[in-house]
Scaffold this motif. Structure first.
Motif, PDB file in Angstrom:
ATOM      1  N   GLN A 102       1.200  -5.550  -2.487  1.00 42.66           N
ATOM      2  CA  GLN A 102       1.119  -6.463  -3.633  1.00 42.66           C
ATOM      3  C   GLN A 102       0.092  -5.945  -4.626  1.00 42.66           C
ATOM      4  O   GLN A 102      -1.108  -5.902  -4.312  1.00 42.66           O
ATOM      5  CB  GLN A 102       0.725  -7.857  -3.138  1.00 42.66           C
ATOM      6  CG  GLN A 102       0.779  -8.916  -4.205  1.00 42.66           C
ATOM      7  CD  GLN A 102       2.217  -9.179  -4.658  1.00 42.66           C
ATOM      8  OE1 GLN A 102       3.097  -9.389  -3.820  1.00 42.66           O
ATOM      9  NE2 GLN A 102       2.461  -9.135  -5.951  1.00 42.66           N
ATOM     10  N   THR A 103       0.539  -5.561  -5.802  1.00 39.55           N
ATOM     11  CA  THR A 103      -0.403  -5.099  -6.824  1.00 39.55           C
ATOM     12  C   THR A 103      -1.269  -6.268  -7.286  1.00 39.55           C
ATOM     13  O   THR A 103      -0.745  -7.306  -7.698  1.00 39.55           O
ATOM     14  CB  THR A 103       0.345  -4.502  -8.033  1.00 39.55           C
ATOM     15  OG1 THR A 103       1.090  -3.356  -7.599  1.00 39.55           O
ATOM     16  CG2 THR A 103      -0.619  -4.082  -9.142  1.00 39.55           C
ATOM     17  N   VAL A 104      -2.597  -6.088  -7.198  1.00 41.49           N
ATOM     18  CA  VAL A 104      -3.504  -7.102  -7.757  1.00 41.49           C
ATOM     19  C   VAL A 104      -4.342  -6.546  -8.910  1.00 41.49           C
ATOM     20  O   VAL A 104      -4.927  -7.311  -9.670  1.00 41.49           O
ATOM     21  CB  VAL A 104      -4.413  -7.751  -6.688  1.00 41.49           C
ATOM     22  CG1 VAL A 104      -3.618  -8.687  -5.785  1.00 41.49           C
ATOM     23  CG2 VAL A 104      -5.143  -6.707  -5.867  1.00 41.49           C
ATOM     24  N   PHE A 134       2.030   4.029  -1.982  1.00 39.89           N
ATOM     25  CA  PHE A 134       2.837   5.024  -2.693  1.00 39.89           C
ATOM     26  C   PHE A 134       2.201   5.521  -3.990  1.00 39.89           C
ATOM     27  O   PHE A 134       2.554   6.577  -4.470  1.00 39.89           O
ATOM     28  CB  PHE A 134       4.217   4.419  -3.033  1.00 39.89           C
ATOM     29  CG  PHE A 134       5.096   4.248  -1.829  1.00 39.89           C
ATOM     30  CD1 PHE A 134       5.929   5.279  -1.417  1.00 39.89           C
ATOM     31  CD2 PHE A 134       5.099   3.062  -1.109  1.00 39.89           C
ATOM     32  CE1 PHE A 134       6.745   5.133  -0.307  1.00 39.89           C
ATOM     33  CE2 PHE A 134       5.920   2.905   0.002  1.00 39.89           C
ATOM     34  CZ  PHE A 134       6.736   3.935   0.402  1.00 39.89           C
ATOM     35  N   ARG A 135       1.311   4.717  -4.568  1.00 35.67           N
ATOM     36  CA  ARG A 135       0.911   5.050  -5.936  1.00 35.67           C
ATOM     37  C   ARG A 135      -0.319   5.945  -6.047  1.00 35.67           C
ATOM     38  O   ARG A 135      -0.485   6.654  -7.035  1.00 35.67           O
ATOM     39  CB  ARG A 135       0.654   3.757  -6.735  1.00 35.67           C
ATOM     40  CG  ARG A 135       1.874   2.856  -6.809  1.00 35.67           C
ATOM     41  CD  ARG A 135       1.695   1.736  -7.807  1.00 35.67           C
ATOM     42  NE  ARG A 135       2.766   0.759  -7.714  1.00 35.67           N
ATOM     43  CZ  ARG A 135       3.963   0.879  -8.293  1.00 35.67           C
ATOM     44  NH1 ARG A 135       4.226   1.946  -9.030  1.00 35.67           N
ATOM     45  NH2 ARG A 135       4.884  -0.057  -8.154  1.00 35.67           N
ATOM     46  N   SER A 136      -1.217   5.886  -5.040  1.00 41.27           N
ATOM     47  CA  SER A 136      -2.529   6.510  -5.261  1.00 41.27           C
ATOM     48  C   SER A 136      -2.459   8.032  -5.342  1.00 41.27           C
ATOM     49  O   SER A 136      -3.267   8.655  -6.033  1.00 41.27           O
ATOM     50  CB  SER A 136      -3.532   6.046  -4.217  1.00 41.27           C
ATOM     51  OG  SER A 136      -3.055   6.312  -2.955  1.00 41.27           O
ATOM     52  N   PHE A 187       9.156   4.757 -18.543  1.00 36.49           N
ATOM     53  CA  PHE A 187       7.826   4.148 -18.713  1.00 36.49           C
ATOM     54  C   PHE A 187       7.957   2.632 -18.651  1.00 36.49           C
ATOM     55  O   PHE A 187       9.070   2.088 -18.724  1.00 36.49           O
ATOM     56  CB  PHE A 187       7.183   4.596 -20.041  1.00 36.49           C
ATOM     57  CG  PHE A 187       8.035   4.341 -21.263  1.00 36.49           C
ATOM     58  CD1 PHE A 187       7.977   3.148 -21.954  1.00 36.49           C
ATOM     59  CD2 PHE A 187       8.907   5.328 -21.713  1.00 36.49           C
ATOM     60  CE1 PHE A 187       8.769   2.923 -23.069  1.00 36.49           C
ATOM     61  CE2 PHE A 187       9.713   5.110 -22.839  1.00 36.49           C
ATOM     62  CZ  PHE A 187       9.641   3.904 -23.519  1.00 36.49           C
ATOM     63  N   ASP A 188       6.818   1.954 -18.530  1.00 43.00           N
ATOM     64  CA  ASP A 188       6.786   0.488 -18.640  1.00 43.00           C
ATOM     65  C   ASP A 188       6.807   0.168 -20.136  1.00 43.00           C
ATOM     66  O   ASP A 188       6.059   0.776 -20.911  1.00 43.00           O
ATOM     67  CB  ASP A 188       5.486  -0.075 -18.049  1.00 43.00           C
ATOM     68  CG  ASP A 188       5.449  -0.029 -16.526  1.00 43.00           C
ATOM     69  OD1 ASP A 188       6.442   0.387 -15.905  1.00 43.00           O
ATOM     70  OD2 ASP A 188       4.409  -0.428 -15.957  1.00 43.00           O
ATOM     71  N   CYS A 189       7.634  -0.801 -20.530  1.00 43.10           N
ATOM     72  CA  CYS A 189       7.716  -1.092 -21.977  1.00 43.10           C
ATOM     73  C   CYS A 189       7.037  -2.408 -22.344  1.00 43.10           C
ATOM     74  O   CYS A 189       6.931  -2.725 -23.520  1.00 43.10           O
ATOM     75  CB  CYS A 189       9.158  -1.066 -22.459  1.00 43.10           C
ATOM     76  SG  CYS A 189      10.163  -2.402 -21.828  1.00 43.10           S
TER      77      CYS A 189
HETATM   78  C1  AH0 Z   1       1.318  -1.110 -10.629  1.00 44.64           C
HETATM   79  C2  AH0 Z   1       2.625  -1.774 -10.355  1.00 44.64           C
HETATM   80  O1  AH0 Z   1       2.798  -2.390  -9.330  1.00 44.64           O
HETATM   81  N1  AH0 Z   1       3.553  -1.642 -11.298  1.00 44.64           N
HETATM   82  C3  AH0 Z   1       4.888  -2.186 -11.154  1.00 44.64           C
HETATM   83  C4  AH0 Z   1       5.120  -3.320 -12.150  1.00 44.64           C
HETATM   84  O2  AH0 Z   1       6.450  -3.831 -12.013  1.00 44.64           O
HETATM   85  C5  AH0 Z   1       7.302  -3.117 -12.919  1.00 44.64           C
HETATM   86  C6  AH0 Z   1       6.389  -2.127 -13.549  1.00 44.64           C
HETATM   87  O3  AH0 Z   1       5.132  -2.800 -13.460  1.00 44.64           O
HETATM   88  C7  AH0 Z   1       6.280  -0.812 -12.745  1.00 44.64           C
HETATM   89  O4  AH0 Z   1       5.285  -0.005 -13.327  1.00 44.64           O
HETATM   90  C8  AH0 Z   1       5.851  -1.051 -11.299  1.00 44.64           C
HETATM   91  O5  AH0 Z   1       6.890  -1.270 -10.398  1.00 44.64           O
HETATM   92  C9  AH0 Z   1       8.017  -0.479 -10.234  1.00 44.64           C
HETATM   93  C10 AH0 Z   1       8.642  -0.817  -8.944  1.00 44.64           C
HETATM   94  C11 AH0 Z   1       7.807   1.029 -10.304  1.00 44.64           C
HETATM   95  O6  AH0 Z   1       6.787   1.554  -9.876  1.00 44.64           O
HETATM   96  O7  AH0 Z   1       8.716   1.710 -10.747  1.00 44.64           O
END
Ligand code: AH0
Ligand code: ATP
Length: 369
Positions: A102-104, A134-136, A187-189
Motif C-alpha cells: 500500500q503506497t503511503v 517492486f518500486r525501490s 507516465f502518470d497524467c
Molecule cells: C507510487 C504508486 O503507488 N503509484 C501508483 C499510483 O496509481 C496509479 C499511478 O499512481 C501509478 O504511478 C502507480 O500504480 C501503477 C500500478 C503503476 O505503477 O503502473
C-alpha cells in the motif's frame, strides 16, 4: 528457479483509491495471460481510515505503519485463501504472489517511495513465495519508481499495426503509449478517481460516485476547471509520477469558493480527470488510433462518455480492455503477477523510457515460501 515450476502467479494490488485489495490468479503459459480467478476484498473502514491517515505526517507514525503493514498482510492472506478456494488450487501449485503493498508516500524527488507491506508474514501465512517491493530498485537506478504497468501493457496489449494507448484510471491515472514498432512510453497524467471519491464521500457519504451519476447531475465550473488545470504537474514533461502527496482534498480546497454547489464541483472533477487524460494523449502520444481504458474508473459511465466525446473530435475510438481479453478491474493486479513472474526469471520489469531509470532492472525482493 526449479524447472517445471507452474506458470501460476497471484497478483495483489491495493492502490491509491484505498478501496481494498484486488487479487487475481494468472496463468502465464499464454501470451495473453489467462485470469483463472479473481477476488476483490474491501478494507474495513477502520483500516481504510488508518491507511488514509498514514498518507500524511502524524503522531507515532513508525509503529502505526508497522501495525498497518501487519494488518494488510492478514488482509492479503484472506484474499489469497479465497482465491485458492475459488480455483481449487493448493499453495504448492502457485509459483509466487506478487504483492505491491500500500503506497503511503511517493516522493521520488526526495529519493523514496513507500509501500506498506509485510511480505515475510504473507509468505508465512500462505505458504507461498512472495515477491514484493517492486518500486525501490527503479528509484535506486535513478527512476521515478512508477508507473510500472506500462511494461505489462506493452507485453499484452500491443498491436503490430494499430497505435494503441492504454489508460489506467485508478486513484491516479496513468497512460501507456504503444505505437507499432515498440517505442513504448508512459507516465502518470494526474488524478483519476481519488478527488472524485473524496468529494463524493464528504458530500454523499458514499465511497464513490457509482456510474458517475452524481457528477452527471451537476454542471462543470469552467473557472474552477481552468484553475485546477493550471497546476504545473499537468505541464511538466515526462518522466513523471504522482500520488496523494500532491493531489488531495487540500489541493482542491485551495481553489474552492463557498458558492459552488457540491454536484457542480463533482462534475468539474470528472471533467478534470477526462481533460488531463485527453491533453496528455494530444501532447505526447500523437497519432494514437485507439484508446483502451482499464482500472475502476473504466466503470464510471459518465467519465467514459466524457472521454468518448473528447476523443470523437479526432475520431479516436475509446473502449475497455475487457474487449482485449483482460477485464478492466483486473489489469493492475495481473500486471503485478506478471512483474513477479519476470522477477522469478531474473528478467527486468521497468521501462527506463517510462520511469527515467538509467537501465532496465530486475524488480523486487523474493521471500521464499
Ligand atoms: C507510487 C504508486 O503507488 N503509484 C501508483 C499510483 O496509481 C496509479 C499511478 O499512481 C501509478 O504511478 C502507480 O500504480 C501503477 C500500478 C503503476 O505503477 O503502473
Ligand atoms: N461502478 C463504478 N462507478 C464509478 N466509479 C467506479 C465504479 N467502480 C469502480 N469505480 C472507481 O474505481 C476506483 C477503484 O479503482 P482501482 O481499483 O483501479 O484503483 P486503485 O488500484 O486503487 O488505484 P491506482 O491505480 O491509482 O493504484 C473506485 O475508488 C471508484 O472511484
Amino acid at each position: 528457479m526449479a524447472a517445471g515450476t507452474p506458470p501460476l502467479v497471484i497478483g495483489l494490488m491495493s492502490g491509491t483509491s484505498l478501496d481494498g485489495v484486488d487479487a487475481v490468479l494468472g496463468d502465464f503459459s499464454h501470451t495473453i495471460p489467462k485470469t483463472l480467478g479473481h477476488v476483490q476484498l474491501g478494507f474495513d473502514p477502520e483500516l481504510r481510515e488508518e491507511l488514509l491517515a498514514l498518507n500524511e505526517p502524524g503522531p507515532n507514525e513508525l509503529e502505526r505503519a508497522a501495525l498497518a503493514a501487519n494488518r494488510l498482510a492478514e488482509h492479503y492472506t484472506q484474499a489469497v485463501k479465497e482465491l485458492l478456494a475459488q480455483t481449487g488450487l493448493r499453495p504448492d501449485q502457485i509459483a509466487a504472489i506478487g504483492a505491491h503493498g500500500q503506497t503511503v508516500r511517493h516522493r521520488p524527488e526526495l529519493g523514496y517511495t513507500l509501500q506498506l507491506n509485510n511480505p515475510a508474514l504473507l509468505a508465512e501465512r500462505t505458504g507461498i513465495r512472495v515477491v514484493a517491493d517492486f518500486r525501490s530498485r527503479d528509484l535506486a537506478a535513478g527512476g521515478q519508481g512508477a508507473p510500472l504497468v506500462p511494461a505489462f501493457h506493452a507485453a499484452v496489449f500491443s498491436h503490430a499495426e494499430k497505435h494503441r494507448v492504454i489508460v489506467n484510471i485508478g486513484g491516479i491515472a496513468n497512460l501507456t503509449d504503444l505505437p507499432p514498432g515498440g517505442n513504448v512510453t508512459g507516465f502518470d497524467c494526474g488524478p483519476g478517481n481519488l478527488l472524485m471519491d473524496a468529494w463524493c464521500q464528504r458530500h454523499t457519504g458514499q465511497p464513490y460516485d457509482v456510474g458517475g451519476s452524481w457528477a452527471a447531475s451537476g454542471t462543470p465550473l469552467p473557472q474552477l476547471l481552468a484553475g485546477l488545470l493550471d497546476d504545473p504537474f499537468f505541464r511538466a514533461p515526462p518522466p513523471k509520477s504522482t500520488g496523494r502527496d500532491h493531489f488531495n482534498l487540500a489541493w482542491l480546497e485551495a481553489q474552492l469558493s463557498a458558492a459552488f454547489a457540491p454536484q457542480d464541483v463533482q462534475a468539474t472533477l470528472l471533467r478534470l480527470t477526462a481533460q488531463a487524460i485527453h491533453d496528455a494523449v494530444q501532447r505526447h502520444m500523437a497519432g494514437a488510433e485507439e484508446i483502451w481504458l482499464c482500472g475502476g474508473g473504466a466503470r464510471n459511465t459518465a467519465l467514459v462518455n466524457t472521454l468518448r466525446h473528447a476523443f470523437a473530435a479526432s475520431a479516436t475510438p475509446v473502449a475497455l480492455t475487457d474487449a482485449l481479453g483482460v477485464a478492466a478491474e483486473w489489469v493492475e493486479a495481473l500486471a503485478f503477477a506478471w512483474l513477479a513472474w519476470r522477477t522469478l526469471h531474473g528478467a527486468p520489469g521497468n521501462l527506463p523510457a517510462v520511469t527515467g531509470a538509467t537501465h532496465p532492472c530486475v524488480l523486487g525482493a523474493i521471500y521464499p515460501r
